[in-house]
Design a protein around this motif. Structure first.
Motif, PDB file in Angstrom:
ATOM      1  N   LEU A 112      41.100  45.537  33.947  1.00  0.00           N
ATOM      2  CA  LEU A 112      40.681  45.035  35.253  1.00  0.00           C
ATOM      3  C   LEU A 112      40.130  43.617  35.134  1.00  0.00           C
ATOM      4  N   ARG A 113      39.295  43.389  34.150  1.00  0.00           N
ATOM      5  CA  ARG A 113      38.735  42.038  33.946  1.00  0.00           C
ATOM      6  C   ARG A 113      39.806  41.051  33.528  1.00  0.00           C
ATOM      7  N   GLN A 114      40.753  41.473  32.709  1.00  0.00           N
ATOM      8  CA  GLN A 114      41.835  40.582  32.286  1.00  0.00           C
ATOM      9  C   GLN A 114      42.681  40.142  33.481  1.00  0.00           C
ATOM     10  N   VAL A 115      42.966  41.075  34.377  1.00  0.00           N
ATOM     11  CA  VAL A 115      43.754  40.747  35.567  1.00  0.00           C
ATOM     12  C   VAL A 115      42.989  39.760  36.441  1.00  0.00           C
ATOM     13  N   LEU A 116      41.715  40.017  36.670  1.00  0.00           N
ATOM     14  CA  LEU A 116      40.912  39.101  37.479  1.00  0.00           C
ATOM     15  C   LEU A 116      40.844  37.720  36.834  1.00  0.00           C
ATOM     16  N   THR A 173      41.775  48.235  46.222  1.00  0.00           N
ATOM     17  CA  THR A 173      40.869  49.136  46.939  1.00  0.00           C
ATOM     18  C   THR A 173      39.460  48.562  46.995  1.00  0.00           C
ATOM     19  N   LEU A 174      39.040  47.946  45.906  1.00  0.00           N
ATOM     20  CA  LEU A 174      37.709  47.336  45.841  1.00  0.00           C
ATOM     21  C   LEU A 174      37.661  45.962  46.515  1.00  0.00           C
ATOM     22  N   LYS A 175      38.820  45.510  47.008  1.00  0.00           N
ATOM     23  CA  LYS A 175      38.953  44.197  47.660  1.00  0.00           C
ATOM     24  C   LYS A 175      38.657  43.047  46.705  1.00  0.00           C
ATOM     25  N   HIS A 176      38.990  43.232  45.419  1.00  0.00           N
ATOM     26  CA  HIS A 176      38.845  42.169  44.426  1.00  0.00           C
ATOM     27  C   HIS A 176      40.112  41.329  44.351  1.00  0.00           C
ATOM     28  N   ILE A 177      41.212  41.874  44.844  1.00  0.00           N
ATOM     29  CA  ILE A 177      42.470  41.129  44.966  1.00  0.00           C
ATOM     30  C   ILE A 177      43.062  41.446  46.330  1.00  0.00           C
ATOM     31  N   GLU A 178      43.950  40.569  46.789  1.00  0.00           N
ATOM     32  CA  GLU A 178      44.671  40.867  48.027  1.00  0.00           C
ATOM     33  C   GLU A 178      46.121  40.447  47.869  1.00  0.00           C
ATOM     34  N   LEU A 179      46.964  41.162  48.584  1.00  0.00           N
ATOM     35  CA  LEU A 179      48.407  40.960  48.526  1.00  0.00           C
ATOM     36  C   LEU A 179      48.844  40.163  49.741  1.00  0.00           C
ATOM     37  N   GLU A 180      49.582  39.090  49.495  1.00  0.00           N
ATOM     38  CA  GLU A 180      50.195  38.302  50.554  1.00  0.00           C
ATOM     39  C   GLU A 180      51.681  38.248  50.248  1.00  0.00           C
ATOM     40  N   GLY A 181      52.466  39.056  50.949  1.00  0.00           N
ATOM     41  CA  GLY A 181      53.892  39.166  50.625  1.00  0.00           C
ATOM     42  C   GLY A 181      54.038  39.856  49.283  1.00  0.00           C
ATOM     43  N   THR A 182      54.616  39.154  48.317  1.00  0.00           N
ATOM     44  CA  THR A 182      54.745  39.704  46.965  1.00  0.00           C
ATOM     45  C   THR A 182      53.796  39.018  45.990  1.00  0.00           C
ATOM     46  N   THR A 183      52.835  38.281  46.536  1.00  0.00           N
ATOM     47  CA  THR A 183      51.903  37.514  45.712  1.00  0.00           C
ATOM     48  C   THR A 183      50.505  38.115  45.798  1.00  0.00           C
ATOM     49  N   LEU A 184      49.875  38.215  44.651  1.00  0.00           N
ATOM     50  CA  LEU A 184      48.498  38.699  44.575  1.00  0.00           C
ATOM     51  C   LEU A 184      47.575  37.528  44.294  1.00  0.00           C
ATOM     52  N   LYS A 185      46.403  37.558  44.930  1.00  0.00           N
ATOM     53  CA  LYS A 185      45.410  36.530  44.629  1.00  0.00           C
ATOM     54  C   LYS A 185      44.043  37.177  44.534  1.00  0.00           C
ATOM     55  N   ILE A 186      43.175  36.537  43.770  1.00  0.00           N
ATOM     56  CA  ILE A 186      41.815  37.026  43.600  1.00  0.00           C
ATOM     57  C   ILE A 186      41.012  36.661  44.851  1.00  0.00           C
ATOM     58  N   THR A 187      40.112  37.545  45.229  1.00  0.00           N
ATOM     59  CA  THR A 187      39.236  37.294  46.382  1.00  0.00           C
ATOM     60  C   THR A 187      37.880  36.796  45.873  1.00  0.00           C
ATOM     61  N   GLU A 188      37.029  36.437  46.806  1.00  0.00           N
ATOM     62  CA  GLU A 188      35.676  36.009  46.433  1.00  0.00           C
ATOM     63  C   GLU A 188      34.924  37.152  45.742  1.00  0.00           C
ATOM     64  N   LEU A 189      35.123  38.386  46.213  1.00  0.00           N
ATOM     65  CA  LEU A 189      34.502  39.536  45.542  1.00  0.00           C
ATOM     66  C   LEU A 189      34.990  39.661  44.101  1.00  0.00           C
ATOM     67  N   GLY A 190      36.264  39.402  43.889  1.00  0.00           N
ATOM     68  CA  GLY A 190      36.821  39.438  42.532  1.00  0.00           C
ATOM     69  C   GLY A 190      36.219  38.368  41.647  1.00  0.00           C
ATOM     70  N   ARG A 191      36.039  37.173  42.202  1.00  0.00           N
ATOM     71  CA  ARG A 191      35.413  36.085  41.428  1.00  0.00           C
ATOM     72  C   ARG A 191      33.979  36.454  41.040  1.00  0.00           C
ATOM     73  N   GLU A 192      33.287  37.112  41.957  1.00  0.00           N
ATOM     74  CA  GLU A 192      31.916  37.526  41.656  1.00  0.00           C
ATOM     75  C   GLU A 192      31.868  38.504  40.488  1.00  0.00           C
ATOM     76  N   GLN A 193      32.883  39.348  40.364  1.00  0.00           N
ATOM     77  CA  GLN A 193      32.928  40.302  39.246  1.00  0.00           C
ATOM     78  C   GLN A 193      33.035  39.597  37.911  1.00  0.00           C
ATOM     79  N   LEU A 194      33.660  38.433  37.884  1.00  0.00           N
ATOM     80  CA  LEU A 194      33.805  37.700  36.633  1.00  0.00           C
ATOM     81  C   LEU A 194      32.501  37.036  36.198  1.00  0.00           C
ATOM     82  N   LYS A 195      31.548  36.901  37.111  1.00  0.00           N
ATOM     83  CA  LYS A 195      30.261  36.289  36.788  1.00  0.00           C
ATOM     84  C   LYS A 195      29.366  37.239  36.015  1.00  0.00           C
ATOM     85  N   ASP A 196      29.624  38.538  36.115  1.00  0.00           N
ATOM     86  CA  ASP A 196      28.789  39.548  35.443  1.00  0.00           C
ATOM     87  C   ASP A 196      28.960  39.518  33.944  1.00  0.00           C
TER      88      ASP A 196
END
Length: 87
Positions: free
Chosen positions: A25-29, A64-87
């Motif tokens: 999960l962290r590697q993907v983020l 599900t945790l809203k750490h990434i979001e799908l736009e078409g066939t592209t995934l991007k990290i969300t602000e919540l996902g960026r916050e997880q990387l700060k931990d």
């Protein structure tokens, strides 16, 4: 994550699976944070080299945790996902 609950204490194998999943999960983020929006196919190619489909479970969990979001066939990290990387 969908596992059947039991009265038994988790063993070392369960701990290894959990640790491996958390690392993925962290590697993907981190990947999405560093490289920006990425096709889900590229993520599968990069993270599912042994064909276990753990990446599919990880992407579903992150969405599900809203750490990434799908736009078409592209995934991007969300602000919540960026916050997880700060931990």
């Amino acid at each position: 994550m969908g596992d059947i609950m039991s009265d038994q204490t988790p063993g070392p194998q369960d701990e290894r699976k959990w640790t491996k999943r958390m690392v993925l999960l962290r590697q993907v983020l981190r990947f999405l944070s560093e490289r920006g929006p990425t096709s889900w196919a590229i993520l599968y190619f990069h993270f599912d080299k042994d064909g276990t489909d753990e990446i599919g479970l990880a992407l579903g969990h992150l969405a599900t945790l809203k750490h990434i979001e799908l736009e078409g066939t592209t995934l991007k990290i969300t602000e919540l996902g960026r916050e997880q990387l700060k931990d």
